[in-house]
Design a protein around this motif. Structure first.
Motif, mmCIF file in Angstrom:
data_model
loop_
_atom_site.group_PDB
_atom_site.id
_atom_site.type_symbol
_atom_site.label_atom_id
_atom_site.label_comp_id
_atom_site.label_asym_id
_atom_site.label_seq_id
_atom_site.Cartn_x
_atom_site.Cartn_y
_atom_site.Cartn_z
ATOM 1 N N GLY A 206 0.826 -1.212 0.000
ATOM 2 C CA GLY A 206 0.000 0.000 0.000
ATOM 3 C C GLY A 206 0.855 1.254 0.000
ATOM 4 O O GLY A 206 2.089 1.191 0.058
ATOM 5 N N SER A 207 0.181 2.394 -0.039
ATOM 6 C CA SER A 207 0.850 3.696 -0.039
ATOM 7 C C SER A 207 1.817 3.807 1.128
ATOM 8 O O SER A 207 1.429 3.610 2.277
ATOM 9 N N GLY A 208 3.064 4.084 0.814
ATOM 10 C CA GLY A 208 4.072 4.274 1.856
ATOM 11 C C GLY A 208 4.554 2.985 2.485
ATOM 12 O O GLY A 208 5.312 3.002 3.444
ATOM 13 N N ASN B 215 -4.691 14.247 4.228
ATOM 14 C CA ASN B 215 -3.707 14.580 3.188
ATOM 15 C C ASN B 215 -2.742 13.408 2.982
ATOM 16 O O ASN B 215 -2.480 12.632 3.903
ATOM 17 N N HIS B 216 -2.240 13.308 1.769
ATOM 18 C CA HIS B 216 -1.434 12.141 1.375
ATOM 19 C C HIS B 216 -0.081 12.116 2.106
ATOM 20 O O HIS B 216 0.461 11.043 2.361
ATOM 21 N N GLU B 217 0.451 13.280 2.485
ATOM 22 C CA GLU B 217 1.754 13.306 3.188
ATOM 23 C C GLU B 217 1.626 12.615 4.542
ATOM 24 O O GLU B 217 2.500 11.856 4.950
ATOM 25 N N MET C 238 -9.085 3.659 -1.134
ATOM 26 C CA MET C 238 -9.354 3.742 -2.583
ATOM 27 C C MET C 238 -8.726 2.568 -3.342
ATOM 28 O O MET C 238 -8.344 2.713 -4.513
ATOM 29 N N SER C 239 -8.592 1.430 -2.687
ATOM 30 C CA SER C 239 -7.896 0.320 -3.370
ATOM 31 C C SER C 239 -8.364 -1.041 -2.837
ATOM 32 O O SER C 239 -9.409 -1.157 -2.211
ATOM 33 N N THR C 240 -7.563 -2.044 -3.099
ATOM 34 C CA THR C 240 -7.618 -3.393 -2.504
ATOM 35 C C THR C 240 -8.819 -4.242 -2.924
ATOM 36 O O THR C 240 -8.646 -5.380 -3.351
ATOM 37 N N PHE D 234 -2.132 -0.044 -8.457
ATOM 38 C CA PHE D 234 -2.875 0.860 -9.342
ATOM 39 C C PHE D 234 -4.244 1.142 -8.741
ATOM 40 O O PHE D 234 -4.818 0.283 -8.054
ATOM 41 N N HIS D 235 -4.746 2.335 -9.014
ATOM 42 C CA HIS D 235 -6.013 2.771 -8.433
ATOM 43 C C HIS D 235 -6.946 3.250 -9.539
ATOM 44 O O HIS D 235 -6.483 3.747 -10.570
ATOM 45 N N LEU D 236 -8.232 3.158 -9.278
ATOM 46 C CA LEU D 236 -9.241 3.622 -10.248
ATOM 47 C C LEU D 236 -9.001 5.060 -10.669
ATOM 48 O O LEU D 236 -9.094 5.415 -11.833
ATOM 49 N N TYR D 237 -8.668 5.907 -9.680
ATOM 50 C CA TYR D 237 -8.557 7.348 -9.973
ATOM 51 C C TYR D 237 -7.364 7.692 -10.858
ATOM 52 O O TYR D 237 -7.249 8.813 -11.340
ATOM 53 N N GLU D 238 -6.464 6.713 -11.094
ATOM 54 C CA GLU D 238 -5.341 6.988 -12.000
ATOM 55 C C GLU D 238 -5.819 6.999 -13.456
ATOM 56 O O GLU D 238 -5.069 7.367 -14.348
HETATM 57 O O1 LIG Z 1 -4.747 2.036 -0.878
HETATM 58 P P1 LIG Z 1 -3.352 2.508 -0.993
HETATM 59 O O2 LIG Z 1 -2.726 2.149 -2.297
HETATM 60 O O3 LIG Z 1 -2.521 2.119 0.193
HETATM 61 O O4 LIG Z 1 -3.415 4.127 -0.989
HETATM 62 C C1 LIG Z 1 -4.256 4.913 -0.175
HETATM 63 O O5 LIG Z 1 -3.586 6.135 0.019
HETATM 64 C C2 LIG Z 1 -3.955 7.074 -1.013
HETATM 65 C C3 LIG Z 1 -4.474 8.325 -0.361
HETATM 66 O O6 LIG Z 1 -3.531 8.904 0.489
HETATM 67 C C4 LIG Z 1 -5.043 6.382 -1.821
HETATM 68 O O7 LIG Z 1 -4.504 5.849 -3.004
HETATM 69 C C5 LIG Z 1 -5.525 5.310 -0.886
HETATM 70 O O8 LIG Z 1 -6.131 4.220 -1.562
#
Ligand SMILES: O=P(O)(O)O[C@H]1O[C@H](CO)[C@@H](O)[C@H]1O
Length: 298
Positions: free
Chosen positions: A40-42, A264-266, A227-229, A93-97
């Motif tokens: 996942g993210s990070g 926020n994403h950070e 937003m994934s998985t 990969f995510h839908l919003y891409e």
């Molecule tokens: O689900 P992963 O890829 O971890 O990412 C999560 O983090 C992002 C938002 O910060 C979004 O893409 C959300 O789905």
């Protein structure tokens, strides 16, 4: 050239394309993975813990989409975790891409054709459950597929029986034995204080949720939102792989009009870094205990 790229972006890949990609990968590495991992993210650091690595940049893999999101490196890493052969997506990969939903999930079918039996997915998510804290790890026991309610399901379109049945069951999407195993390992490792379980809700993103949306999702039974998985889970289960998934609660979803918090994403990436080591230990210990050939009944 632009036209070619555009067409490639929207083409839906079928069995033969997935097979060609899997064979291309198998020809370049001796690793025969039984576990597939999605970071996942990070949480891409997980891939770095694999030993004897053979890594491919997504742009070099035939038919593979490209990572476009910060915190998703875009590498497919083969290697071993404590001696067990694995393949790890360092970036999903995510839908919003903007990819078609079938393309987001293409790697699951490639995993299957590589010989993967068990998929472990991780994600970053916002906490809706008021008992959850930032840094908690939620073992996913079920999901709410909100894009699916509107017909946005990666299994839409002609069904290829070589992958699975037209109407796959999802009441057993998240393997109960693996959930139990994760809980036990978490307790052994001393993670009991931050290990939870719950329901993950997927939305399309990329905008974070409004306060009213968070309140609604919470009332509907969701403990965490992301937003994934879920798309990956649907495709992995369709083709008979066992699934384990967890969410790192990277932020508290804002549920209160008096709150000054802003998603926020950070912050999402930062929380990922703080829990990275423990997540890596949890997942690698699980991998050592996963039995081979466990999914023949799926
Ligand atoms: O689900 P992963 O890829 O971890 O990412 C999560 O983090 C992002 C938002 O910060 C979004 O893409 C959300 O789905």
């Amino acid at each position: 050239l632009f036209l070619v790229a555009e067409t490639g972006f929207h083409r839906i890949y079928g069995y033969d394309d997935c097979k060609a990609t899997a064979d291309w990968l198998l020809a370049q590495t001796d690793v025969r993975p039984i576990v597939g991992i999605v970071c996942g993210s990070g949480m891409g650091g997980l891939a770095d813990t694999l030993k004897n690595q053979v890594a491919f940049s997504y742009e070099d893999i035939p038919h593979f989409p490209q990572s476009t999101v910060h915190g998703h490196a875009g590498r497919l890493v083969f290697g071993t975790l404590k001696g067990r052969p694995c393949v790890c997506m360092q970036g999903r990969f995510h839908l919003y891409e903007g990819y078609p939903i079938q393309k987001i999930t293409l790697p699951m079918r490639i995993f299957k054709l590589l010989g993967v039996e068990t998929v472990i997915l991780t994600n970053a998510a916002g906490g809706l459950n008021q008992d959850f804290k930032v840094g908690d790890v939620m073992i996913i026991k079920d999901h709410l597929n909100v894009p699916g309610f509107a017909g946005n399901n990666p299994l839409s379109g002609p069904n290829d029986e070589r992958f699975g049945v037209r109407f796959p069951c999802m009441s057993d999407a998240y393997d109960r034995e693996l959930q139990q195993m994760a809980m036990e390992i978490g307790q052994e490792l001393g993670y009991g204080d931050f290990l939870r379980e719950g329901v993950y809700c997927v939305l399309g993103g990329p905008s974070f949720e409004t306060i009213a949306e968070c309140r609604m999702l919470h009332r509907l039974g969701a403990d965490a939102v992301g937003m994934s998985t879920v798309h990956e889970v649907l495709v992995a289960r369709h083709c008979g792989m066992r699934v384990f998934a967890l969410s790192l609660i990277t932020n508290q979803a804002v549920m209160d009009y008096d709150s000054e918090e802003k998603a926020n994403h950070e912050e999402v990436l930062q929380t990922g870094k703080q829990r990275a080591e423990q997540l890596e230990r949890l997942v690698s210990t699980m991998v050592t205990r996963i039995e081979q050939n466990n999914n023949n009944d799926a």
